[in-house]
Design a protein around this motif. Structure first.
Motif, PDB file in Angstrom:
ATOM      1  N   TRP A 103      49.917 -17.327  42.001  1.00 47.17           N
ATOM      2  CA  TRP A 103      50.770 -16.564  41.097  1.00 47.17           C
ATOM      3  C   TRP A 103      52.199 -16.433  41.616  1.00 47.17           C
ATOM      4  CZ3 TRP A 103      51.593 -15.396  36.410  1.00 47.17           C
ATOM      5  CH2 TRP A 103      52.376 -14.301  36.043  1.00 47.17           C
ATOM      6  N   ARG A 270      37.144 -13.618  35.671  1.00 47.57           N
ATOM      7  CA  ARG A 270      37.218 -13.988  37.088  1.00 47.57           C
ATOM      8  C   ARG A 270      35.894 -14.595  37.557  1.00 47.57           C
ATOM      9  NH1 ARG A 270      42.563 -14.225  37.906  1.00 47.57           N
ATOM     10  NH2 ARG A 270      43.603 -12.238  37.573  1.00 47.57           N
ATOM     11  N   HIS A 277      42.746 -21.008  40.425  1.00 42.05           N
ATOM     12  CA  HIS A 277      43.779 -19.992  40.261  1.00 42.05           C
ATOM     13  C   HIS A 277      43.878 -19.682  38.767  1.00 42.05           C
ATOM     14  CE1 HIS A 277      45.320 -20.017  44.358  1.00 42.05           C
ATOM     15  NE2 HIS A 277      45.338 -21.339  44.336  1.00 42.05           N
ATOM     16  N   HIS A 279      45.319 -16.828  36.035  1.00 41.72           N
ATOM     17  CA  HIS A 279      46.278 -15.732  35.997  1.00 41.72           C
ATOM     18  C   HIS A 279      46.204 -15.010  34.655  1.00 41.72           C
ATOM     19  CE1 HIS A 279      47.577 -17.443  39.682  1.00 41.72           C
ATOM     20  NE2 HIS A 279      48.023 -18.544  39.119  1.00 41.72           N
ATOM     21  N   SER A 295      42.152  -6.586  38.164  1.00 43.63           N
ATOM     22  CA  SER A 295      41.990  -8.023  37.950  1.00 43.63           C
ATOM     23  C   SER A 295      43.121  -8.672  37.162  1.00 43.63           C
ATOM     24  CB  SER A 295      40.665  -8.286  37.229  1.00 43.63           C
ATOM     25  OG  SER A 295      39.579  -7.908  38.048  1.00 43.63           O
ATOM     26  N   TYR A 296      44.125  -7.905  36.768  1.00 47.09           N
ATOM     27  CA  TYR A 296      45.264  -8.491  36.059  1.00 47.09           C
ATOM     28  C   TYR A 296      46.401  -8.751  37.041  1.00 47.09           C
ATOM     29  CZ  TYR A 296      42.782  -7.505  31.770  1.00 47.09           C
ATOM     30  OH  TYR A 296      41.828  -7.490  30.779  1.00 47.09           O
ATOM     31  N   ASP A 297      47.031  -9.913  36.893  1.00 47.49           N
ATOM     32  CA  ASP A 297      48.066 -10.313  37.842  1.00 47.49           C
ATOM     33  C   ASP A 297      49.377  -9.577  37.617  1.00 47.49           C
ATOM     34  OD1 ASP A 297      47.064 -12.956  39.375  1.00 47.49           O
ATOM     35  OD2 ASP A 297      46.272 -12.943  37.344  1.00 47.49           O
ATOM     36  N   ARG A 365      54.081  -8.095  40.398  1.00 44.24           N
ATOM     37  CA  ARG A 365      53.195  -7.597  39.350  1.00 44.24           C
ATOM     38  C   ARG A 365      53.928  -7.450  38.013  1.00 44.24           C
ATOM     39  NH1 ARG A 365      48.814  -9.303  41.325  1.00 44.24           N
ATOM     40  NH2 ARG A 365      47.984  -8.184  43.138  1.00 44.24           N
ATOM     41  N   GLU A 502      54.487 -12.972  48.679  1.00 46.15           N
ATOM     42  CA  GLU A 502      53.241 -12.229  48.871  1.00 46.15           C
ATOM     43  C   GLU A 502      53.466 -10.962  49.694  1.00 46.15           C
ATOM     44  OE1 GLU A 502      50.147 -12.307  47.944  1.00 46.15           O
ATOM     45  OE2 GLU A 502      50.133 -14.100  46.704  1.00 46.15           O
TER      46      GLU A 502
END
Length: 572
Positions: A103, A270, A277, A279, A295-297, A365, A502
């Protein structure tokens, strides 16, 4: 039971439909005798028929109405007509080993398949997009809708790619080519409502909707019913598995109003793709930070766009009213904490609180943008920022967008300085066309410049073919300069931002003028400082430690940060 046809053998298919309001149901396969479907538990009907891929079919209700399969994998030329059986295994993928990209590498280009020339037309954009530095292409919704022209948010058959754009294999070919170019491809999906033309669910499954709750688009969907929840969860998994999309953008989940369903959907998605990957991105007016810890990017950050639009154009009507007071301070909050509205009262909502605290979330995010389909197309005349502000200010703002640690998104044409509009368009007919046309013009009755009914006649008819044709993104007069700016800034992002994203963390931001901000982030072992001045005069700012990596406009001089300027510094 599963929604949609299941190919059991090359010449045998199982059909199923949830129709709890019916006692009988008939399957019609083109060229065969009608077959009575067998009642199953919990309101389902099912039957097998001797047919395979390419067969045309539909369901006949007891009152004689013929309806398409709401989970058809392909549809003929019309959403009211025959559905088509497909073979999910027939496409020969060339990028079998593709597993996606992380992401933090996402740089997104949003695209409408129709104005791009269908799926084949979008495929022609891929090489240029990748060369510019975009790593992800996001398609506006492609689910089948009434007519041949639509933004996509009026879809009624969520499993069937719109025939006007190409067949399912053409869409798979687009995804395959994107992956060959190293580009992720995302799909915008609409799970909060159905369009007004071609939705027959209420005729046989009224329990699909809540009888006592309405939305701006009709009855609210009842996700507490298991067949309904499965319809949408399986749809999401279908796009990711069968078409190999790398991610989904969920439209207006605030209208879904069921966080338990949203969380369940994310978990199941997921679990269905553990080795890729994948997203998942939300659009959510509620600014609900809790959804972004699971679980949401990320979430589309309308707050970023809205305050930047106020700073760039000075507009303060409509939803911009919430951002008109102290916009530089609001932008500073957005850069350092994500959402601007984190529980404060909103002027447009008569002081009603909006949002939850988001400062604890990392910047990636949030998906930021200067414009997208909504913010251009929801304007009466569909103007882009290229005709609403100066080139110098827009270039400076683009620097902030593309180098900010939030995930950047651009709209088709942005990287070419397009000045053509992106208008609201549909392809409805008769009374529905009249209602959409007049409703569209009525929306702007209280907007500056459109209070006179005669002036509202200037607003293009959404149903006119000319409205659709005018929305094709043509390169602007200085397209080469815009392309160079995007390419250079995204190369810097790839070098300086992405490897450290990250571990990114805000070090704060502040307003240094009425239209100027400076913001800092820790990125790995280094520090990124960005400064933007969209005002008319220089603003004073303290000296910045580190190397200047880019300057747009006059930049910082002895007099301070100059007007229409953006600067970035890197230390470490």
């Amino acid at each position: 039971m599963n929604w949609g046809p299941v190919l059991l053998a090359p010449d045998r298919t199982r059909f199923a439909l949830w129709a709890p309001a019916l006692d009988t149901l008939t399957l019609e396969v083109d060229g065969q005798e009608p077959r009575a479907m067998e009642p199953q538990a919990d309101g389902w009907f099912a039957v097998e028929a001797p047919c395979g891929a390419g067969a045309r079919y539909r369901f006949r209700l007891p009152d004689g109405t013929a309806v398409p399969d709401p989970a058809a994998r392909a549809q003929g030329s019309d959403v009211h007509g025959w559905s088509i059986v497909t073979d999910p295994q027939s496409f020969q993928w060339k990028t079998q080993d593709w597993r996606g990209r992380p992401w933090n590498e996402a740089v997104i280009l949003e695209c409408h398949a129709g104005v791009a020339g269908g799926f084949a037309g979008v495929a022609k954009m891929l090489a240029s997009a990748a060369d510019t530095g975009f790593t992800a292409l996001e398609l506006m919704p492609v689910a089948a809708f009434g007519g041949t022209r639509n933004w996509g948010y009026d879809g009624v058959l969520p499993y069937a790619p719109a025939a006007a754009y190409g067949d399912p294999d053409a869409l798979k070919a687009l995804v395959d080519q994107a992956h060959a170019e190293g580009v992720m491809i995302f799909l915008d999906v609409v799970y909060n409502h159905f369009g007004p033309d071609g939705n027959y669910l209420s005729a046989y499954a009224p329990d699909f909707f809540k009888a006592d709750v309405d939305t701006p688009w009709g009855g609210a969907i009842d996700f507490a019913k298991e067949p309904v929840a499965r319809f949408f969860i399986d749809n999401a998994i279908y796009w990711l598995r069968e078409f190999r999309f790398d991610g989904l953008r969920f439209d207006a989940v605030h209208a879904i109003a069921d966080n338990a369903f949203l969380d369940r959907m994310a978990r199941e998605i997921r679990a269905a793709s553990p080795d890729r990957h994948i997203h998942l991105v939300l659009e959510n007016e509620h600014n609900d930070a809790a959804r972004l810890k699971g679980s949401y990017d990320a979430q589309w950050n309308d707050d970023f766009h809205n305050v930047m639009h106020v700073l760039l154009t000075g507009e303060d009507h409509g939803y911009y009213k919430d951002f008109a007071e102290d916009p530089a301070k609001k932008l500073a909050r957005c850069l350092s904490e994500g959402f601007i509205y984190q529980g404060q009262g909103s002027p447009n909502q008569k002081g009603k609180p909006r949002g939850t605290p988001s400062g604890h979330l990392p910047p990636f995010r949030f998906v930021s943008f200067l414009q997208n389909h909504d913010q251009i197309g929801n304007r009466a005349l569909g103007e882009r920022l290229t005709v609403l502000t100066s080139v110098e200010r827009l270039r400076a703002a683009t620097g902030m967008l593309l180098l900010c640690p939030q995930i950047p998104l651009a709209f088709m044409g942005d990287a070419e300085g397009s000045e053509t509009p992106f208008l609201f368009f549909t392809d409805f007919h008769d009374e529905l066309a009249d209602a959409v046309r007049e409703g569209r013009r009525g929306e702007f009755a209280h907007f500056p410049g459109f209070s006179d009914p005669a002036l509202r006649e200037r607003i293009p008819d959404p149903n006119a073919r000319a409205t659709f044709d005018a929305s094709r993104a043509a390169p602007g007069p200085d397209a080469q300069a815009w392309g160079t700016l995007y390419k250079d800034l995204l190369a810097l992002r790839r070098e300086r931002i992405i490897p450290h994203l990250e571990a990114s963390k805000s070090l704060g931001a502040e307003a240094i003028g009425d239209k100027a901000v400076v913001a800092r982030w820790q990125l790995g072992g280094g520090t990124l400082t960005l400064a933007l001045n969209l005002g008319e005069a220089p603003v004073a700012m303290e000296a910045v430690q580190g190397d200047t990596v880019v300057t747009i406009g006059a930049g910082r001089t002895e007099s301070g940060l100059m007007p229409a300027s953006f600067c970035a510094w890197w230390q470490g």
